[in-house]
Design an enzyme around this catalytic site. Structure first.
Site, PDB file in Angstrom:
ATOM      1  N   HIS A  63       0.848  -1.188   0.000  1.00 33.15           N
ATOM      2  CA  HIS A  63       0.000   0.000   0.000  1.00 33.15           C
ATOM      3  C   HIS A  63       0.885   1.240   0.000  1.00 33.15           C
ATOM      4  CE1 HIS A  63       1.001  -0.462   4.236  1.00 33.15           C
ATOM      5  NE2 HIS A  63       0.535   0.740   4.487  1.00 33.15           N
ATOM      6  N   HIS A  65       1.324   3.961   1.983  1.00 29.64           N
ATOM      7  CA  HIS A  65       1.746   4.779   3.103  1.00 29.64           C
ATOM      8  C   HIS A  65       3.264   4.892   3.024  1.00 29.64           C
ATOM      9  CE1 HIS A  65      -2.091   4.281   5.742  1.00 29.64           C
ATOM     10  NE2 HIS A  65      -2.124   5.393   5.037  1.00 29.64           N
ATOM     11  N   ASP A  67       5.883   4.729   4.936  1.00 29.18           N
ATOM     12  CA  ASP A  67       6.851   3.782   5.504  1.00 29.18           C
ATOM     13  C   ASP A  67       6.940   2.493   4.719  1.00 29.18           C
ATOM     14  OD1 ASP A  67       4.215   3.413   6.456  1.00 29.18           O
ATOM     15  OD2 ASP A  67       4.889   2.296   8.210  1.00 29.18           O
ATOM     16  N   HIS A 262       7.318  -4.817  11.852  1.00 26.97           N
ATOM     17  CA  HIS A 262       6.545  -3.580  11.759  1.00 26.97           C
ATOM     18  C   HIS A 262       6.091  -3.146  13.149  1.00 26.97           C
ATOM     19  CE1 HIS A 262       3.205  -0.860  10.491  1.00 26.97           C
ATOM     20  NE2 HIS A 262       3.943  -0.689   9.415  1.00 26.97           N
TER      21      HIS A 262
END
Length: 302
Positions: A63, A65, A67, A262
């Site tokens: 995705h 985002h 990071d 994560h």
């Protein structure tokens, strides 16, 4: 010699820390390299881990985002600077096409490499090669997100005792494997199925059907565990998993080796993620990921 291993380039959630870079994971699968979620700083982490641009064959982004994707600009420019001689495929949510294009052309550079854009719009097979099938499944996050799964085709394991009983030896073994039958003896009678290896990569998501489908029967599962169990409400609100949730999903899916990663910077003791995973009932091999760690795929079932 073929190598199947995960090279961890970064493990931080949202922001890097003194000890954790933004996300980044390279899967070595025999002669191929698949780069997952290159966050900011991935190019330098590749250098520290001994990973070259030439090692990359695919890039898979879950995705958009930051990071999980801000490192795309540097990685893409590096593969062009190094003139990687083979095609590289890029998979990412189709809804984020504008973000991919912005990162791909963030600054001026000379394009020398064939980078094929292969956006993901729905669950299903993305690519089939002799070594694996690459699949995607939709996850549950505030922005569209997909997880990825590699499945090696099943093979056959020849059984020497049964071959000897039927007088099949030497070049005849290869002929039987190719043709499926030799002098009235079938391949099924002297061999057994060798189950193909399975790998899955699951990042930012709540528990959902996609998590379970991706994890099913995996030899190695890399999965986010941003929060500890006491912060489950935060996890649900922000579209993430806790250590216990990730471990229970792995337990129920029959995962052999679980890699948790994560991690939110709010926690100072990474060992607590492992303790909560064990408390949730996961009994397989467990790794709490750290930057530059190498994790081999488990040996095949005997």
């Amino acid at each position: 010699m073929s190598v199947r291993e995960l090279v961890v380039l970064g493990t931080a959630s949202q922001v890097p820390t003194r000890h954790r870079n933004h996300n980044g994971y390279l899967l070595r699968w025999d002669a191929e390299g698949i780069l997952f979620d290159p966050g900011e700083g991935t190019q330098r982490q590749m250098l520290r881990a001994g990973v070259a641009a030439h090692d990359l064959n695919r890039i898979c982004v879950t995705h958009f985002h930051g990071d999980h994707s801000l490192g795309l600009a540097g990685v893409i420019q590096r593969i062009n600077l190094d003139r990687v001689p083979h095609e590289i495929s890029a998979h990412y949510p189709a809804s984020g096409q504008r973000f991919f294009e912005r990162l791909r052309y963030a600054t001026a550079y000379r394009e020398t490499v064939r980078l094929t854009e292969a956006p993901v719009a729905a669950d299903g097979v993305l690519a089939e090669t002799p070594a694996y099938t690459l699949e995607a499944r939709r996850l549950s996050h505030p922005v569209e997100s997909f997880g990825y799964r590699l499945v090696e085709p099943d093979g056959r394991r020849m059984l020497p005792g049964l071959l000897a009983e039927r007088g099949i030896r030497g070049p005849d073994v290869g002929r039987l494997q190719r043709e499926g039958e030799l002098r009235g003896v079938t391949l099924d009678e002297v061999s057994e199925v060798r189950r193909g290896q399975r790998f899955a990569f699951v990042m930012d998501t709540r528990l959902c059907d996609g998590v379970h489908a991706l994890a099913d029967g995996c030899d190695l599962l890399v999965i986010e565990s941003t929060f500890l169990d006491e912060d489950e409400r935060l996890a649900v609100d922000h579209g993430h998993l806790t250590a216990g949730q990730a471990a229970r999903a792995a337990r129920d899916a029959g995962v052999r080796h679980l890699v948790l990663t994560h991690f939110s910077q709010r926690y100072s003791d990474p060992g607590e993620f492992g303790r909560q995973a064990r408390a949730a009932g996961f009994t397989g091999e467990l790794t709490i990921a750290s930057d530059l760690l190498r994790v081999p795929l488990p040996k095949r079932h005997p």
